[in-house]
Design a protein around this motif. Structure first.
Motif, PDB file in Angstrom:
ATOM      1  N   TYR A  23     -31.406  -5.504  10.290  1.00 35.38           N
ATOM      2  CA  TYR A  23     -30.187  -4.550  10.753  1.00 35.38           C
ATOM      3  C   TYR A  23     -28.959  -5.244  10.676  1.00 35.38           C
ATOM      4  N   PHE A  24     -30.039  -6.345  10.718  1.00 37.35           N
ATOM      5  CA  PHE A  24     -28.131  -7.565  11.263  1.00 37.35           C
ATOM      6  C   PHE A  24     -27.570  -7.995   9.857  1.00 37.35           C
ATOM      7  N   THR A  25     -28.296  -8.212   9.267  1.00 31.91           N
ATOM      8  CA  THR A  25     -27.643  -8.499   7.599  1.00 31.91           C
ATOM      9  C   THR A  25     -26.930  -7.811   6.933  1.00 31.91           C
ATOM     10  N   ARG A  26     -27.596  -6.502   7.081  1.00 31.11           N
ATOM     11  CA  ARG A  26     -26.677  -4.949   6.958  1.00 31.11           C
ATOM     12  C   ARG A  26     -25.416  -4.031   7.892  1.00 31.11           C
ATOM     13  N   GLN A  27     -25.359  -5.293   8.204  1.00 37.63           N
ATOM     14  CA  GLN A  27     -23.997  -5.215   9.261  1.00 37.63           C
ATOM     15  C   GLN A  27     -22.829  -6.353   9.106  1.00 37.63           C
ATOM     16  N   GLY A  28     -23.465  -7.327   8.199  1.00 38.39           N
ATOM     17  CA  GLY A  28     -22.437  -8.354   7.579  1.00 38.39           C
ATOM     18  C   GLY A  28     -22.014  -7.650   5.981  1.00 38.39           C
ATOM     19  N   GLN A  29     -23.590  -7.053   5.819  1.00 41.02           N
ATOM     20  CA  GLN A  29     -22.694  -6.119   4.255  1.00 41.02           C
ATOM     21  C   GLN A  29     -22.139  -5.298   4.209  1.00 41.02           C
ATOM     22  N   ILE A  30     -21.888  -4.230   5.068  1.00 43.35           N
ATOM     23  CA  ILE A  30     -21.409  -3.626   5.761  1.00 43.35           C
ATOM     24  C   ILE A  30     -19.789  -3.695   5.791  1.00 43.35           C
ATOM     25  N   GLU A  31     -19.608  -4.503   7.451  1.00 41.53           N
ATOM     26  CA  GLU A  31     -18.097  -5.191   6.965  1.00 41.53           C
ATOM     27  C   GLU A  31     -17.529  -6.361   5.904  1.00 41.53           C
ATOM     28  N   LEU A  32     -18.834  -6.953   5.135  1.00 39.90           N
ATOM     29  CA  LEU A  32     -17.748  -7.133   4.235  1.00 39.90           C
ATOM     30  C   LEU A  32     -17.177  -6.055   2.783  1.00 39.90           C
ATOM     31  N   GLU A  33     -18.485  -5.199   2.943  1.00 42.73           N
ATOM     32  CA  GLU A  33     -17.558  -3.614   2.385  1.00 42.73           C
ATOM     33  C   GLU A  33     -16.877  -3.511   2.153  1.00 42.73           C
ATOM     34  N   GLN A  34     -16.133  -3.505   3.844  1.00 48.07           N
ATOM     35  CA  GLN A  34     -14.734  -2.502   4.163  1.00 48.07           C
ATOM     36  C   GLN A  34     -13.466  -3.512   4.023  1.00 48.07           C
ATOM     37  N   LYS A  35     -14.078  -5.196   3.895  1.00 47.69           N
ATOM     38  CA  LYS A  35     -12.859  -5.975   3.819  1.00 47.69           C
ATOM     39  C   LYS A  35     -12.837  -5.987   2.288  1.00 47.69           C
ATOM     40  N   GLN A  36     -13.491  -5.921   1.484  1.00 48.72           N
ATOM     41  CA  GLN A  36     -13.526  -5.988  -0.285  1.00 48.72           C
ATOM     42  C   GLN A  36     -12.488  -4.733  -0.304  1.00 48.72           C
ATOM     43  N   LYS A  37     -12.755  -3.073   0.196  1.00 44.07           N
ATOM     44  CA  LYS A  37     -11.823  -1.857  -0.253  1.00 44.07           C
ATOM     45  C   LYS A  37     -10.670  -2.386   0.640  1.00 44.07           C
ATOM     46  N   ARG A  38     -10.803  -2.673   1.725  1.00 36.24           N
ATOM     47  CA  ARG A  38      -9.172  -2.842   2.070  1.00 36.24           C
ATOM     48  C   ARG A  38      -8.267  -4.066   1.298  1.00 36.24           C
ATOM     49  N   ILE A  39      -8.935  -5.203   0.707  1.00 41.65           N
ATOM     50  CA  ILE A  39      -7.924  -6.134   0.083  1.00 41.65           C
ATOM     51  C   ILE A  39      -8.160  -5.234  -0.816  1.00 41.65           C
ATOM     52  N   GLN A  40      -8.375  -4.187  -1.704  1.00 42.89           N
ATOM     53  CA  GLN A  40      -8.414  -3.676  -3.116  1.00 42.89           C
ATOM     54  C   GLN A  40      -7.587  -2.224  -3.078  1.00 42.89           C
ATOM     55  N   ASP A  41      -7.496  -1.961  -1.555  1.00 45.66           N
ATOM     56  CA  ASP A  41      -6.535  -0.520  -1.222  1.00 45.66           C
ATOM     57  C   ASP A  41      -4.824  -1.068  -1.133  1.00 45.66           C
TER      58      ASP A  41
END
Length: 83
Positions: A23-41
């Motif tokens: 659960y906690f590692t998945r939360q970190g992955q979700i935050e990382l994906e959101q950060k990468q998507k924001r950078i790409q946008d």
């Protein structure tokens, strides 16, 4: 294998640790994906929109070959030779 009180407690604790870890590692992955998507946008917003030059060149080349015209790499003007 005997399932006494201590074995059951141990298995339950291991299961809780297992699910808590994922659960906690998945939360970190979700935050990382959101950060990468924001950078790409933001990078996409900065870069100008470009046409697909490869698609255009292939369509013009096939048309030129079919009609027998010269390709896009041939110069149409005359250049004087300079030494």
């Amino acid at each position: 294998m005997n399932l006494d009180k201590n074995s059951v407690i141990g298995m339950v604790l291991l299961a809780l640790l297992f699910f808590g870890y994922f659960y906690f590692t998945r939360q970190g992955q979700i935050e990382l994906e959101q950060k990468q998507k924001r950078i790409q946008d933001s990078l996409a917003a900065i870069q100008p929109i470009q046409k697909d030059s490869i698609l255009e060149s292939t369509t013009t080349d096939t048309v030129a070959v079919a009609t027998g015209n010269a390709g896009t790499f041939v110069q149409t003007g005359k250049i004087n030779e300079q030494i």
